[in-house]
Design a protein around this motif. Structure first.
Motif, short mmCIF file in Angstrom:
data_model
loop_
_atom_site.label_atom_id
_atom_site.label_comp_id
_atom_site.label_asym_id
_atom_site.label_seq_id
_atom_site.Cartn_x
_atom_site.Cartn_y
_atom_site.Cartn_z
N MET A 72 3.55 -0.94 9.44
CA MET A 72 2.99 -0.90 8.09
C MET A 72 1.53 -0.52 8.17
O MET A 72 0.76 -1.15 8.90
CB MET A 72 3.16 -2.22 7.37
CG MET A 72 2.79 -2.14 5.89
SD MET A 72 3.36 -3.62 5.02
CE MET A 72 3.14 -3.10 3.31
N THR A 73 1.12 0.51 7.43
CA THR A 73 -0.27 0.92 7.40
C THR A 73 -1.07 0.07 6.43
O THR A 73 -0.50 -0.69 5.63
CB THR A 73 -0.38 2.39 6.97
OG1 THR A 73 0.01 2.48 5.58
CG2 THR A 73 0.51 3.29 7.81
N SER A 110 5.73 -6.67 5.96
CA SER A 110 4.69 -6.76 4.94
C SER A 110 3.41 -7.24 5.63
O SER A 110 3.47 -7.74 6.75
CB SER A 110 5.09 -7.71 3.81
OG SER A 110 5.36 -9.00 4.32
N VAL A 155 -2.78 0.18 11.54
CA VAL A 155 -1.34 -0.02 11.49
C VAL A 155 -0.99 -1.33 12.20
O VAL A 155 -1.43 -1.55 13.32
CB VAL A 155 -0.57 1.13 12.17
CG1 VAL A 155 0.93 0.97 11.94
CG2 VAL A 155 -1.05 2.48 11.68
N GLY A 181 -2.47 1.12 3.92
CA GLY A 181 -2.15 1.59 2.58
C GLY A 181 -0.78 1.17 2.10
O GLY A 181 -0.43 1.42 0.93
N GLY A 182 0.01 0.57 2.99
CA GLY A 182 1.31 0.06 2.56
C GLY A 182 2.51 0.91 2.95
O GLY A 182 3.64 0.57 2.61
N SER A 183 2.29 1.99 3.66
CA SER A 183 3.43 2.80 4.11
C SER A 183 4.15 2.10 5.24
O SER A 183 3.51 1.51 6.11
CB SER A 183 2.94 4.17 4.58
OG SER A 183 2.36 4.88 3.51
N THR A 184 5.47 2.19 5.23
CA THR A 184 6.26 1.49 6.24
C THR A 184 7.23 2.44 6.94
O THR A 184 7.62 3.48 6.39
CB THR A 184 7.09 0.35 5.60
OG1 THR A 184 7.95 0.91 4.60
CG2 THR A 184 6.19 -0.69 4.97
N THR A 185 7.58 2.06 8.15
CA THR A 185 8.65 2.74 8.88
C THR A 185 9.50 1.67 9.55
O THR A 185 9.00 0.58 9.85
CB THR A 185 8.13 3.70 9.96
OG1 THR A 185 7.44 2.96 10.96
CG2 THR A 185 7.19 4.74 9.36
#
Length: 122
Positions: A51-52, A70, A33, A54-58
């Motif tokens: 952002m992980t 990004s 992350v 894999g593309g997951s965001t918070t």
């Protein structure tokens, strides 16, 4: 040794935009992350965006809809696009690499950049 370096921040007027980036250097296997934190004067450090791989965001509620995170996994870089900046966004912004795997070390480590000043003022 892993090092994180943020781009220069700066002074912008309310409503303007600014883009930060952070590059992680050194021998890195992977980073789970990549995060941006910020710390305003007299306040605690707060998490801004993550952002992980894999593309997951918070995002923090205070920046949702204005900031976009990004990353470029191949180069261990993370970006923070900040739009519609407000005076309350003034802070030192820190890059963070959480869950970093390096050769010769079992487990994961966390690394921090030195921070970059962003000032929003008219």
């Amino acid at each position: 040794q892993v090092r994180l370096r943020e781009s220069e921040g700066g002074l912008v007027q309310p409503g303007e935009s600014l883009r930060l980036f952070c590059a992680a250097s050194g021998t890195i296997i992977s980073i789970d992350v990549m995060c941006w934190y910020r710390q305003a004067p007299g306040a605690q450090r707060e998490l801004v965006a993550t952002m992980t791989r894999g593309g997951s965001t918070t995002y923090a509620d205070s920046v949702k809809g204005r900031f976009t995170v990004s990353r470029l996994n191949a180069k261990n870089m993370v970006y923070l696009q900040m739009n519609s900046l407000k005076p309350e966004d003034t802070a030192v912004y820190y890059c963070n690499a959480d869950g970093t795997r390096v050769p010769g070390y079992t487990g994961v480590r966390t690394f921090w950049g030195q921070g970059t000043q962003v000032t929003v003022s008219s």
